[in-house]
Every structure is written in C-alpha cells, then in structure tokens.
Design a protein around this motif. Structure first.
Motif, PDB file in Angstrom:
ATOM      1  N   GLY A  79      -4.561   5.987 -17.141  1.00  0.00           N
ATOM      2  CA  GLY A  79      -4.168   6.905 -16.092  1.00  0.00           C
ATOM      3  C   GLY A  79      -3.265   6.654 -15.346  1.00  0.00           C
ATOM      4  N   ALA A  80      -2.550   4.899 -15.754  1.00  0.00           N
ATOM      5  CA  ALA A  80      -1.771   4.793 -14.770  1.00  0.00           C
ATOM      6  C   ALA A  80      -0.728   5.465 -14.496  1.00  0.00           C
ATOM      7  CB  ALA A  80      -1.737   3.071 -14.843  1.00  0.00           C
ATOM      8  N   PHE A 107       0.540  -4.276 -11.277  1.00  0.00           N
ATOM      9  CA  PHE A 107      -0.143  -4.939 -12.086  1.00  0.00           C
ATOM     10  C   PHE A 107       1.459  -4.760 -12.722  1.00  0.00           C
ATOM     11  CE2 PHE A 107      -1.569  -4.456 -16.327  1.00  0.00           C
ATOM     12  CZ  PHE A 107      -2.113  -5.729 -16.508  1.00  0.00           C
ATOM     13  N   LEU A 108       1.923  -6.092 -13.620  1.00  0.00           N
ATOM     14  CA  LEU A 108       3.082  -6.351 -14.145  1.00  0.00           C
ATOM     15  C   LEU A 108       2.381  -6.641 -15.955  1.00  0.00           C
ATOM     16  CD1 LEU A 108       5.603  -8.742 -12.449  1.00  0.00           C
ATOM     17  CD2 LEU A 108       5.639  -7.041 -13.412  1.00  0.00           C
ATOM     18  N   GLU A 109       3.544  -5.874 -16.809  1.00  0.00           N
ATOM     19  CA  GLU A 109       2.964  -6.543 -18.448  1.00  0.00           C
ATOM     20  C   GLU A 109       4.622  -6.467 -18.962  1.00  0.00           C
ATOM     21  OE1 GLU A 109       1.267  -3.319 -20.646  1.00  0.00           O
ATOM     22  OE2 GLU A 109      -0.346  -3.411 -19.372  1.00  0.00           O
ATOM     23  N   LEU A 110       4.616  -7.887 -19.710  1.00  0.00           N
ATOM     24  CA  LEU A 110       6.128  -8.314 -20.451  1.00  0.00           C
ATOM     25  C   LEU A 110       5.990  -7.954 -21.589  1.00  0.00           C
ATOM     26  CD1 LEU A 110       9.093  -9.884 -20.284  1.00  0.00           C
ATOM     27  CD2 LEU A 110       7.828 -12.253 -20.317  1.00  0.00           C
ATOM     28  N   ARG A 111       6.635  -7.433 -22.194  1.00  0.00           N
ATOM     29  CA  ARG A 111       6.031  -7.289 -23.555  1.00  0.00           C
ATOM     30  C   ARG A 111       8.051  -7.425 -24.177  1.00  0.00           C
ATOM     31  NH1 ARG A 111       3.974  -0.622 -23.335  1.00  0.00           N
ATOM     32  NH2 ARG A 111       2.042  -1.550 -22.260  1.00  0.00           N
ATOM     33  N   GLY A 149      -4.885   0.921 -11.278  1.00  0.00           N
ATOM     34  CA  GLY A 149      -5.962   1.736 -10.755  1.00  0.00           C
ATOM     35  C   GLY A 149      -5.178   3.131 -11.460  1.00  0.00           C
ATOM     36  N   SER A 150      -5.908   3.622 -12.414  1.00  0.00           N
ATOM     37  CA  SER A 150      -5.489   5.237 -12.381  1.00  0.00           C
ATOM     38  C   SER A 150      -5.039   5.906 -11.338  1.00  0.00           C
ATOM     39  CB  SER A 150      -6.333   5.799 -12.926  1.00  0.00           C
ATOM     40  OG  SER A 150      -7.775   6.543 -12.548  1.00  0.00           O
ATOM     41  N   ALA A 151      -3.969   7.340 -11.802  1.00  0.00           N
ATOM     42  CA  ALA A 151      -3.207   7.921 -10.186  1.00  0.00           C
ATOM     43  C   ALA A 151      -3.120   7.060  -9.218  1.00  0.00           C
ATOM     44  CB  ALA A 151      -3.880   8.424 -10.391  1.00  0.00           C
ATOM     45  N   GLN A 152      -2.390   6.027  -9.153  1.00  0.00           N
ATOM     46  CA  GLN A 152      -2.375   5.227  -7.899  1.00  0.00           C
ATOM     47  C   GLN A 152      -0.411   5.214  -8.172  1.00  0.00           C
ATOM     48  OE1 GLN A 152      -3.754   1.130  -7.002  1.00  0.00           O
ATOM     49  NE2 GLN A 152      -5.504   1.873  -7.222  1.00  0.00           N
ATOM     50  N   GLY A 153      -0.017   5.881  -6.855  1.00  0.00           N
ATOM     51  CA  GLY A 153       1.543   6.141  -6.826  1.00  0.00           C
ATOM     52  C   GLY A 153       2.311   5.142  -5.491  1.00  0.00           C
ATOM     53  N   GLY A 154       3.318   5.255  -5.168  1.00  0.00           N
ATOM     54  CA  GLY A 154       3.945   4.468  -4.446  1.00  0.00           C
ATOM     55  C   GLY A 154       5.058   3.934  -4.083  1.00  0.00           C
TER      56      GLY A 154
END
Length: 348
Positions: A79-80, A107-111, A149-154
């Motif tokens: 949901g993020a 939160f960071l992801e490297l793919r 978290g889910s549905a967090q924006g900005g």
C-alpha cells in the motif's frame, strides 16, 4: 441540394433517404478533397499515460531529484507509494543513495534490471531518512523511492553520489589482534555511522569468536558474506566497550566490519578473530550433588551470544529433576537440553 452537390462526384450515391440526411452530409464533408475543398481534418492522437510501475526517471551520479509521493505513483503490494528512478553505470562504482523527507518515513530499495532487490534501507543513523551504500558493477539499476508505511505521501529529495572507499584495510589472521581507528574520512555504515572493513579468508569451515573493543564509541560488529551483504552482527555480548560474536562460517572470503551507530562517534578500537572455545560439557554432573563454577570472558558463548558453562548429566530412568542455579554476580539462567540439543526446560 445534397443530391445536386453529390452529382458532381462521379459514381457517388445521389439518392439520400430523408432519415439519413445527417449521415449523407457527414459522408459528403469527408469527401471534400474530391470536391476541390480543403484538406481533411486531422484527428489528434491522445497518448496513453505511462504506467508508474514500469516508467522510471533517469538519474546519474552526482544528481539530486526533488519529488513527491502521492496516490498517482506506483502503489506497492503493502500500500505504500513509490517513485522509480533508473541508474546506468559504465564501470564498477561505489554508489551512495540518500532519500530524505520531512513528510514521511523514507524507505529505499535498489534493484537490478530484472527487479531483484539488491539492497534496502529504512533508517539511516536512527532517523526517518534512508541511505544505501553499495559497490555496483557496470549495468542498469532501478532505485525505488518509497514510504515505509502505506498511503504516506509528501515531498522528498533523492540524491545519488559516489560512495566512500569501503575497501578492506587489511587481512585478519586467526589468533591475532589488529588496532584501528574510526575517523571522519572513513567509509560510511549503511545505517548512519563510520565504518572500517577487514578481510578474512577461511580455507575451511570454522566456528569463530570475534571480539571488538573500544572505550571511544558504541561498537557494532558485522560479518559480511562474499557479496558484501550482512550475514550476522552484534552490538553487545560482553562488558561495556566490548562487542562479541561467535559464529560458524563456511570456507570462503568474508569481511568483518567495525562500525559506530552515528557519524559523530569515532576513536580507537581493537579487533580479534580466533577459533571459538567448544561448548561441549566440561564436567559430568551427578544428581544430588552441588558444583561451583565461574562465568568468565573465555567461556563458550551459549547460542552465540551468552557466556555459559555446560555440564553433562546422564539420566537412566524417568525421574523428576530440580535444577537450582544461584549467583550474586549475574542473573542466573539455566537451560536443560537433550542429547540432540533440543531445549526441554529452562528457568530464571
């Protein structure tokens, strides 16, 4: 009037039923080229919007991108919201990626180019920002800037830069102690602080005891596999100023990392790697008797982190057993295990 206009077009239908007058007019207007009129009206093609879960914004080493997470972004399975960035490297490079935001828990992801997660990070240095430091081979990569978290924006800021040199300072030999210092120009630990790396090559599988001691900073001790990923770690296990880890490692090339939790902590340390003492029972215990002992720093580490003494006891028939451990120096913990190492009872 429609019939007379149409009769000027060879082979054109000249009879129009009354209920089809509007249709006939439409067909005649589309044929204005044949009548010597203007060119046909062009119909503007509407482009389909890009899929936010496949599209990516290109970013290069040394660049910073300002963005914002919102419901129109790629929604993750949890949901993020997330934005995708593409990074291309022409040679092997130490890369540092920072995601900062005052609006959400970053939160960071490297793919890799196939979507496999190479590295991920939640908190850098104990705050809500994220950082990944990773040596990468030449190729294409995807950076996912998202919320935890889910549905967090900005709004947020994503920056990609050359990472610090995290190559090992030297080779470790079993039974020897090396001296080092965490300094301002050292490599950066993924989760915030400074870090030194040391190489350890094992020709065969070994159970090791690794001791890190410092009176200048809060020690973090890590073992990394040949790919650089964290295999195990400890930030306690001995007295204050002492981190200890006992671990079974297969043959291969390993990296031992010495780190501090925040960049402001630095100073001298000692690092020792040796063969761990065996955890086999040192004394046979006879039911109905009392033995005295002492827990010392040289004892076996129970389950890899608690100093402990072991005793063997043989029970030939089913009987109730009461084990009482007393000490004025530490909080007693007694565990009873069967011959297969399975816990069958314990108590404080």
């Amino acid at each position: 009037m429609l019939a007379r206009a149409a009769s000027a077009i060879p082979g054109y239908l000249t009879q129009f039923p009354a209920r089809s007058r509007f249709l006939g007019y439409s067909m005649l207007c589309l044929a204005t080229v044949a009548c010597g009129g203007d060119s046909p009206t062009e119909v503007e093609e509407v482009e389909e919007p890009e899929n936010p879960c496949t599209a990516a914004v290109a970013i290069s080493i040394g660049e910073t991108s300002n963005g914002s997470l919102n419901p129109s972004d790629c929604v993750q399975p949890d949901g993020a919201y997330g934005d995708r960035f593409s990074l291309s490297l022409s040679s092997r490079t130490d890369v540092r990626i920072d995601l900062t935001s005052n609006a959400f828990d970053a939160f960071l992801e490297l793919r890799d180019n196939f979507g496999n997660v190479i590295a991920a990070n939640d908190d850098a240095g104990g705050n809500l920002n994220s950082r990944i430091i990773q040596p990468l081979d030449a190729g294409s990569y995807i950076i996912l800037a998202r919320s935890l978290g889910s549905a967090q924006g900005g709004s947020y800021q994503l920056s990609v830069s050359l990472g610090p040199d995290c190559s090992p300072l030297g080779d470790l030999t079993l039974g020897e102690t090396v001296n080092g210092t965490l300094a301002a120009d050292d490599c950066l630990f993924e989760f915030g602080g400074l870090m030194d790396n040391w190489s350890l090559s094992l020709p065969s599988s070994q159970k090791l005891r690794i001791d890190l001691k410092s009176s200048d900073f809060d020690e973090i001790l890590l073992v990394r596999d040949p790919q650089g990923s964290i295999f195990a770690g400890a930030d306690w296990g001995g007295p204050t100023g002492h981190a200890r880890l006992e671990i079974e490692l297969p043959a291969g090339d390993w990296t031992i990392s010495v780190a501090a939790p925040v960049e402001t902590e630095r100073g001298a340390y000692t690092l020792t790697v040796d063969v761990a003492p065996p955890c086999t029972p040192g004394t046979d215990f006879v039911l109905g008797t009392t033995v005295s002992g002492e827990i010392t720093a040289s004892d076996c580490l129970f389950d890899g982190y608690m100093p402990a003494d072991s005793f063997g006891v043989e029970i030939t028939q089913e009987v109730p057993v009461r084990i009482h451990l007393k000490s004025a120096d530490f909080t007693p913990l007694v565990i009873l295990r069967d011959q297969n190492g399975i816990d069958v009872g314990w108590g404080y």
